[in-house]
Design an enzyme around this catalytic site. Structure first.
Site, PDB file in Angstrom:
ATOM      1  CG  ASN A 218      30.496  19.442  40.093  1.00 51.89           C
ATOM      2  OD1 ASN A 218      30.864  19.587  41.302  1.00 51.89           O
ATOM      3  ND2 ASN A 218      30.898  17.952  39.810  1.00 51.89           N
ATOM      4  N   PRO A 313      31.123   5.940  34.873  1.00 50.72           N
ATOM      5  CG  PRO A 313      33.232   5.113  35.498  1.00 50.72           C
ATOM      6  CD  PRO A 313      32.567   6.034  34.427  1.00 50.72           C
ATOM      7  CG  ASP A 314      26.935   5.462  40.506  1.00 48.66           C
ATOM      8  OD1 ASP A 314      27.593   5.480  41.647  1.00 48.66           O
ATOM      9  OD2 ASP A 314      25.906   5.926  40.305  1.00 48.66           O
ATOM     10  CG  PHE A 333      27.218  13.121  50.513  1.00 45.73           C
ATOM     11  CD1 PHE A 333      28.378  12.315  50.925  1.00 45.73           C
ATOM     12  CD2 PHE A 333      26.872  14.311  51.076  1.00 45.73           C
ATOM     13  CE1 PHE A 333      28.924  12.541  52.203  1.00 45.73           C
ATOM     14  CE2 PHE A 333      27.760  14.468  52.177  1.00 45.73           C
ATOM     15  CZ  PHE A 333      28.430  13.872  52.961  1.00 45.73           C
ATOM     16  CE  LYS A 351      23.666   6.817  42.747  1.00 53.29           C
ATOM     17  NZ  LYS A 351      24.803   7.620  42.262  1.00 53.29           N
TER      18      LYS A 351
HETATM   19  N1  CTP Z   1      28.267   8.916  42.534  1.00 52.12           N
HETATM   20  C1  CTP Z   1      29.289   8.250  42.046  1.00 52.12           C
HETATM   21  N2  CTP Z   1      29.835   7.961  40.816  1.00 52.12           N
HETATM   22  C2  CTP Z   1      28.888   8.674  39.854  1.00 52.12           C
HETATM   23  C3  CTP Z   1      27.844   9.694  40.331  1.00 52.12           C
HETATM   24  C4  CTP Z   1      27.657   9.589  41.728  1.00 52.12           C
HETATM   25  O1  CTP Z   1      30.164   7.682  42.977  1.00 52.12           O
HETATM   26  N3  CTP Z   1      29.254   8.558  38.681  1.00 52.12           N
HETATM   27  C5  CTP Z   1      28.062   9.091  44.017  1.00 52.12           C
HETATM   28  C6  CTP Z   1      28.099  10.447  44.477  1.00 52.12           C
HETATM   29  O2  CTP Z   1      29.538  10.335  45.135  1.00 52.12           O
HETATM   30  C7  CTP Z   1      27.190  10.515  45.631  1.00 52.12           C
HETATM   31  C8  CTP Z   1      26.309   9.746  45.129  1.00 52.12           C
HETATM   32  O3  CTP Z   1      26.685   8.861  44.239  1.00 52.12           O
HETATM   33  O4  CTP Z   1      27.615   9.846  46.603  1.00 52.12           O
HETATM   34  C9  CTP Z   1      24.901  10.547  44.446  1.00 52.12           C
HETATM   35  O5  CTP Z   1      25.579  11.340  43.389  1.00 52.12           O
HETATM   36  P1  CTP Z   1      24.317  12.165  42.495  1.00 52.12           P
HETATM   37  O6  CTP Z   1      25.208  12.765  41.630  1.00 52.12           O
HETATM   38  O7  CTP Z   1      23.608  12.918  43.437  1.00 52.12           O
HETATM   39  O8  CTP Z   1      23.642  11.035  42.153  1.00 52.12           O
HETATM   40  P2  CTP Z   1      23.339  10.549  40.629  1.00 52.12           P
HETATM   41  O9  CTP Z   1      23.871   9.061  40.719  1.00 52.12           O
HETATM   42  O10 CTP Z   1      23.999  11.483  39.606  1.00 52.12           O
HETATM   43  O11 CTP Z   1      21.731  10.537  40.549  1.00 52.12           O
HETATM   44  P3  CTP Z   1      21.057  11.566  39.799  1.00 52.12           P
HETATM   45  O12 CTP Z   1      21.492  11.959  38.425  1.00 52.12           O
HETATM   46  O13 CTP Z   1      19.584  10.795  39.719  1.00 52.12           O
HETATM   47  O14 CTP Z   1      21.063  12.984  40.661  1.00 52.12           O
END
Ligand code: CTP
Length: 412
Positions: A218, A313-314, A333, A351
């Site tokens: 990205n 994984p998130d 963020f 989260k």
């Molecule tokens: N984030 C993370 N791990 C992931 C995805 C996101 O730690 N796999 C964290 C990012 O670093 C940021 C926050 O989650 O602090 C939000 O990221 P974002 O990409 O905006 O959120 P998503 O979980 O992808 O939600 P959506 O797809 O609904 O926008």
């Protein structure tokens, strides 16, 4: 405080006050420190390389492109092989170059390349010192962490009276002692508002391979996350930065781990825990390619390949969900292109983090890859919106906010 064994890199700019640099070298060496001198082209008009090198007991560096100097000690090494960089006299020109990150001669290149504290002793005509451009540059340098000794009021060589006169050599020595004493304190225990705190920060994009030569990525540049890491280190924190692939340098005073994929990033974060604060500034890829090829994919006669995706994984959610060692403050963020605040509020709850920094990353905003950011701080107590600011300024304000709220708990 004794200066025994300390190494001072001294840049002598072009001004009448350059003669004081000669006495300054003597004073510093009397206290046991060594002085490696750099003379600018303008400086050479006021003092000779011979007198400077005789007093310093070392040859003078003058030229960015000198082959002999590059062979003995390159400009990068020169900028690092010191405990402190001192500029005396610091002219309006040197100050302007440093404030704007120019690197078109040896002195300015050293200032841009150094990872050490910089102390400037300005000297110039009163009108030049008071000019808004100089004042703007000085304010910028102070924000960047540059230290200043003087100038003081006095009669100048040009006959005018007012601020602009360089401080006396012994006052520069006193400022050096103070600067070195505080840098020792920072490296041992830290003396800023985040002293004693450990922070883990993720930054940049992740790359998810399609095959050994192709990947999905990205547009995140890592500028905001890296700026936060830098600001947190300046505030005295122990900072672990886990960075995806970016084209910007590692912040100084920060331990940086370089990773590629979301899973690598999670592993590095887990290895770095426990921490007091976690900031998830990375634009982590939501998905990875499930059927990534072990070899480079070839064009098929049967048509284009189909990629299958699996959710990554998130990292943020998993840090928040930790039972035993959840950091006391977790900041996420939310980079959005629509419904910015509402999506950020949803992420805060979903989260389970303490604070979400929301921003609009629609292409017309120029945030991704750009140097500015307009953010909203979303917590369970409400939303605080900041104006469009440099990412460095957003980082500084965020660090101040975290420091102020940390003890009582954000949003508590
Ligand atoms: N984030 C993370 N791990 C992931 C995805 C996101 O730690 N796999 C964290 C990012 O670093 C940021 C926050 O989650 O602090 C939000 O990221 P974002 O990409 O905006 O959120 P998503 O979980 O992808 O939600 P959506 O797809 O609904 O926008």
């Amino acid at each position: 405080m004794s200066l025994t064994g300390k190494r001072i890199l001294l840049i002598i700019g072009g001004g009448i006050a350059a003669y004081k640099a000669l006495d300054f070298i003597r004073r510093v060496r009397e206290r046991g420190a060594s002085v490696r001198p750099v003379l600018t082209a303008a400086g050479k008009q006021f003092v000779t390389p011979l007198s400077v090198s005789s007093l310093a007991g070392m040859s003078v560096h003058e030229d960015l492109f000198s082959l002999t100097e590059e062979a003995n000690m390159g400009h990068i090494e020169l900028s690092r092989a010191a405990d402190l960089v001192v500029i005396a006299p610091a002219t309006a020109d040197l100050i302007a170059k440093a404030a704007n990150g120019l690197a078109n001669d040896l002195a300015s290149t050293l200032l841009l390349a150094t990872d050490k504290k910089v102390l400037m002793a300005p000297a110039m005509n009163v009108r030049m010192w008071l000019h808004p451009a100089t004042q703007r540059n000085v304010a910028q340098l102070a924000r960047d962490g540059v230290l200043f000794a003087g100038p003081v009021d006095g009669e100048m060589a040009c006959g005018e009276f007012g601020p602009g006169r360089m401080v006396e050599p012994l006052e520069i020595v006193a400022a050096i002692e103070k600067a070195l004493a505080s840098s020792t304190a920072i490296s041992l225990a830290g003396d800023g508002p985040l002293a004693g705190r450990k922070i883990i920060i993720t930054s940049g994009p992740t790359h998810e391979p399609i095959d050994p030569v192709r990947y999905i990525a990205n547009r995140s540049s890592g500028k905001q996350g890296h700026a936060i890491a830098q600001a947190a280190a300046r505030a005295g924190a122990q900072v672990i930065l886990v960075s995806g692939p970016v084209a910007i340098p590692d912040p100084s005073g920060v331990t940086t781990h370089h990773v590629e994929t979301a899973r690598d990033m999670l592993d590095a974060v887990e290895a770095a825990l426990p921490a007091d604060i976690f900031i998830g500034a990375a634009a982590v890829a939501d998905w990875r390619v499930d059927n990534a090829g072990a070899q480079k994919m070839k064009k098929l006669t049967s048509g284009a390949p189909t990629l299958q995706f699996t959710e990554n994984p998130d990292i943020l959610a998993s840090v928040c969900a930790r039972t035993k060692d959840r950091p006391a403050l977790v900041v996420g963020f939310a980079a959005e292109t629509e419904n910015v605040i509402a999506y950020a509020q949803d992420k805060l709850v979903r989260k389970k983090c303490d604070l979400v920094i929301a921003n609009d990353v629609s292409p017309e905003r120029g945030v991704m890859g750009g140097s500015k950011n307009e953010v909203h701080l979303v917590s369970k107590t409400g939303v605080e919106s900041w104006p469009l600011l440099d990412k460095d300024e957003v980082a500084r304000r965020l660090v101040d906010t975290i420091a102020a709220h940390f003890k009582k708990g954000y949003g508590a």
